[in-house]
Design an enzyme around this catalytic site. Structure first.
Site, PDB file in Angstrom:
ATOM      1  N   LYS A  26       1.560   4.381   7.199  1.00 26.55           N
ATOM      2  CA  LYS A  26       0.884   5.565   6.235  1.00 26.55           C
ATOM      3  C   LYS A  26       1.346   6.803   6.765  1.00 26.55           C
ATOM      4  O   LYS A  26       1.596   7.174   7.442  1.00 26.55           O
ATOM      5  CB  LYS A  26      -0.808   5.439   6.924  1.00 26.55           C
ATOM      6  CG  LYS A  26      -1.514   3.910   6.965  1.00 26.55           C
ATOM      7  CD  LYS A  26      -1.103   3.311   4.814  1.00 26.55           C
ATOM      8  CE  LYS A  26      -1.705   1.894   4.805  1.00 26.55           C
ATOM      9  NZ  LYS A  26      -1.345   0.989   5.345  1.00 26.55           N
TER      10      LYS A  26
ATOM     11  N   SER B 155       0.895  -1.278  -0.080  1.00 23.47           N
ATOM     12  CA  SER B 155       0.152   0.017   0.470  1.00 23.47           C
ATOM     13  C   SER B 155       0.355   1.220   0.093  1.00 23.47           C
ATOM     14  O   SER B 155       0.283   2.552  -0.199  1.00 23.47           O
ATOM     15  CB  SER B 155      -0.949   0.200   1.160  1.00 23.47           C
ATOM     16  OG  SER B 155      -0.217   0.446   2.257  1.00 23.47           O
TER      17      SER B 155
END
Length: 235
Positions: free
Chosen positions: A194, A156
């Site tokens: 993230k 991701s």
């Protein structure tokens, strides 16, 4: 024969170790010797090592051993230092080699960091805290503070150049600016890597892959565990 600055630094480090039990910081050494840059401290330490007064220890990152002091203060130094304790007071007790971590680091040195485990760059996973596994990291990749390493699992963050299997280097912190890639602990049980964003009273954990959606969470559910400062990759 030592130069005056080499002598000043050697005595300053030795006295500081005796008084504090830890070595002075790079900035403290620079200030004590009235130098303008830390590179000057680097050159002085290298000179002291070459002359056998200090030694960098193998397999121990950023550690120095003070081996000896000049035995004849009148002959070994060009003049008495102004900013450090005199050699006479440094000899008030028998000298013993002293080994402690110091702020000095070399680009060729390696630092051992705990590799805590795999962190998801896709779906959050429970953070592993296994400190039995260590990874060797070039000192030049790290700055001040405490660090640890994590292995990336998932894709991701590929658009940020972070691939599955990479080892990310994390500086411990509890706060981070918007746009920083962080290790975020969600609900005190799941960790994820993230990009941090904030807005409308929410904390957003943003992936760097269009296949994944940004997670929006209330601030009380998210705790920052560190920020990304480096990356290692094996081909």
């Amino acid at each position: 024969m030592l130069t005056r600055k080499q002598y000043e630094l050697l005595v300053y480090i030795d006295n500081y170790l005796r008084d504090h039990g830890i070595s002075p910081s790079f900035d403290e050494m620079k200030e004590a010797l009235a130098l303008k840059s830390k590179s000057g401290i680097h050159r002085l330490i290298t000179g002291l090592e070459e002359r056998g007064f200090i030694r960098r220890l193998a397999h121990r990152a950023r550690a120095l051993e003070v081996i000896r002091l000049p035995e004849n203060s009148d002959d070994d130094v060009p003049e008495k230092p102004n900013n450090v304790t005199s050699i006479a007071s440094a000899r008030k007790a028998p000298h013993r080699p002293t080994t402690v971590p110091t702020a000095f680091s070399d680009a060729n040195e390696a630092i051992s960091l705990p590799l805590y485990g795999r962190i998801a760059a896709g779906t959050p996973i429970e953070a592993l805290r296994d400190q039995s596994t260590m990874v060797q990291v070039p000192a030049a990749l790290l700055g001040a503070g405490d660090h640890y390493a994590l292995e990336v699992s998932g894709d991701s963050m590929i658009d940020a150049g972070i691939l599955d299997g990479d080892t990310v280097l994390i500086q411990r912190c509890e706060q981070a600016h918007d746009g920083t890639i962080v290790v975020a602990l969600v609900d005190d049980s799941e960790a994820t890597l993230k990009r941090l964003k904030r807005g409308r009273g929410e904390v957003m954990l943003e992936p760097a892959n269009a296949r994944y959606e940004t997670r929006s969470l209330s601030p009380d559910r998210v705790r920052i565990q560190g920020r990304l400062v480096g990356l290692l990759r094996q081909y």
